[in-house]
Structure formats: C-alpha cells, structure tokens
Design a protein around this motif. Sequence first.
Motif, PDB file in Angstrom:
ATOM      1  N   ARG A  25       0.808  -1.214   0.000  1.00  0.00           N
ATOM      2  CA  ARG A  25       0.000   0.000   0.000  1.00  0.00           C
ATOM      3  C   ARG A  25       0.847   1.272   0.000  1.00  0.00           C
ATOM      4  NH1 ARG A  25      -2.042  -1.711   5.154  1.00  0.00           N
ATOM      5  NH2 ARG A  25      -4.059  -1.756   4.141  1.00  0.00           N
ATOM      6  N   SER A  26       0.257   2.318  -0.550  1.00  0.00           N
ATOM      7  CA  SER A  26       0.844   3.654  -0.498  1.00  0.00           C
ATOM      8  C   SER A  26       0.347   4.296   0.791  1.00  0.00           C
ATOM      9  CB  SER A  26       0.402   4.476  -1.715  1.00  0.00           C
ATOM     10  OG  SER A  26       0.917   5.788  -1.624  1.00  0.00           O
ATOM     11  N   ALA A  27       1.280   4.521   1.729  1.00  0.00           N
ATOM     12  CA  ALA A  27       0.854   5.023   3.036  1.00  0.00           C
ATOM     13  C   ALA A  27       1.930   5.864   3.698  1.00  0.00           C
ATOM     14  CB  ALA A  27       0.499   3.855   3.952  1.00  0.00           C
ATOM     15  N   VAL A  28       1.461   6.759   4.539  1.00  0.00           N
ATOM     16  CA  VAL A  28       2.312   7.468   5.492  1.00  0.00           C
ATOM     17  C   VAL A  28       1.817   7.024   6.865  1.00  0.00           C
ATOM     18  CG1 VAL A  28       3.061   9.696   6.401  1.00  0.00           C
ATOM     19  CG2 VAL A  28       2.582   9.452   3.943  1.00  0.00           C
ATOM     20  N   TYR A  29       2.683   6.363   7.602  1.00  0.00           N
ATOM     21  CA  TYR A  29       2.347   5.895   8.950  1.00  0.00           C
ATOM     22  C   TYR A  29       2.879   6.918   9.946  1.00  0.00           C
ATOM     23  CZ  TYR A  29       1.482   1.403   6.692  1.00  0.00           C
ATOM     24  OH  TYR A  29       1.003   0.402   5.892  1.00  0.00           O
ATOM     25  N   THR A  30       1.986   7.570  10.638  1.00  0.00           N
ATOM     26  CA  THR A  30       2.403   8.623  11.559  1.00  0.00           C
ATOM     27  C   THR A  30       2.787   8.028  12.910  1.00  0.00           C
ATOM     28  OG1 THR A  30       0.101   9.048  12.155  1.00  0.00           O
ATOM     29  CG2 THR A  30       1.052  10.402  10.408  1.00  0.00           C
ATOM     30  N   ILE A  31       3.878   8.514  13.433  1.00  0.00           N
ATOM     31  CA  ILE A  31       4.444   8.008  14.679  1.00  0.00           C
ATOM     32  C   ILE A  31       4.321   9.039  15.792  1.00  0.00           C
ATOM     33  CG2 ILE A  31       6.572   7.210  15.794  1.00  0.00           C
ATOM     34  CD1 ILE A  31       7.378   6.134  12.965  1.00  0.00           C
ATOM     35  N   ASP A  32       4.700  10.268  15.491  1.00  0.00           N
ATOM     36  CA  ASP A  32       4.711  11.326  16.503  1.00  0.00           C
ATOM     37  C   ASP A  32       3.361  12.037  16.584  1.00  0.00           C
ATOM     38  OD1 ASP A  32       7.395  10.822  17.131  1.00  0.00           O
ATOM     39  OD2 ASP A  32       8.091  12.143  15.523  1.00  0.00           O
TER      40      ASP A  32
END
Length: 170
Positions: A83-90
């Motif tokens: 998948r095309s994704a941005v996984y946010t951590i902060d």
Amino acid sequence: MESLAKIALGGGCYWCTEAIFLSLRGVRNVDQGFVSSVGEQSDWSEAVVIRYHPGEISLKDLIEVHLHTHKSTAAHRMRNKYRSAVYTIDAGDDEKVRLVLKELQDGFSEKLITEILPFVDFKPSEERYWNYYYSQPEKPFCETYIAPKLRLLLNRFSNLVDPKMVQASL
C-alpha cells in the motif's frame, strides 16, 4: 546531539523505498520491514521507518519524494502488502501529513491514494535484505526497478540528494 524525527512510509517494495531514502541528505537511518496499523495487526505492509534531521530535510520534502517515487495514484494488485501510506508516529503528525498531501495533490493529474495511518508496530526484514540496492546494484531487480527510481530522484530532487550515494551507484 541532534534531535531526530521519525516517520514510516509504505510505497511498494521496501528494497526500492529503502534505497530512495538512504540517498537523501538529512536522513540518518532507514529500517526496512513490515508495519502494522490500528485495526490491521494481522495485515502487515512493506514499509520503511525513517529517522531524519528536520533541520536538514523537512517532512514535506520526504513525503514529496515518497509520492513521486512509487505509484501513489494507482492501486497495486497486492494493495495491502504494497500500500501507499504514510504511517504517523509522533503526536500531531496526522494533521501535518494531511495538509502536506492536500498541498502536493496539485502536482498530480490523478487523485493520490496514499493513506494516512497510525503506526502501531514494526518487524524488520531479514538482515540479508538490508541495504539491498547499495550492496548489490548489479542484481536484475535493482537494475530494473530501483535504478530508474534513483535516476528520477537525482533528476527531480537533486537538491535533496546526497550525490555520493546515488551517482556512485548508477
């Protein structure tokens, strides 16, 4: 000691994604492997976790490079795994990423399908795959899939690239 930020990105094969982000100034570390998000712990996607210095490269720059170096407007037939994704951590990154994606949408003729998902967990890939491109650029996969992405990176984002990394390998 510099303060590093962290973001995880999914955009197809982690070998390709790792090579792209290892090539950028300001990126200190790229771990490749599998990320899970809320509600999908049994559904791991190939991704990279990037540690970067925000004083040298911005979150917007990272996301823009990400969107242009994989199919961010077309679904992959193995959609969940690649998948095309941005996984946010902060905390607070969800809204920042949402605004960046909205701003960058104008640079694409088709709608971005990149998802914004919360980062839950990470499993690294097998060590033999780490630094895959830069340790064996002559491999057919590297020549066919990764080298063209690095050429695109060098042509489109030359101001962000560490030329020692990319030019030495192409």
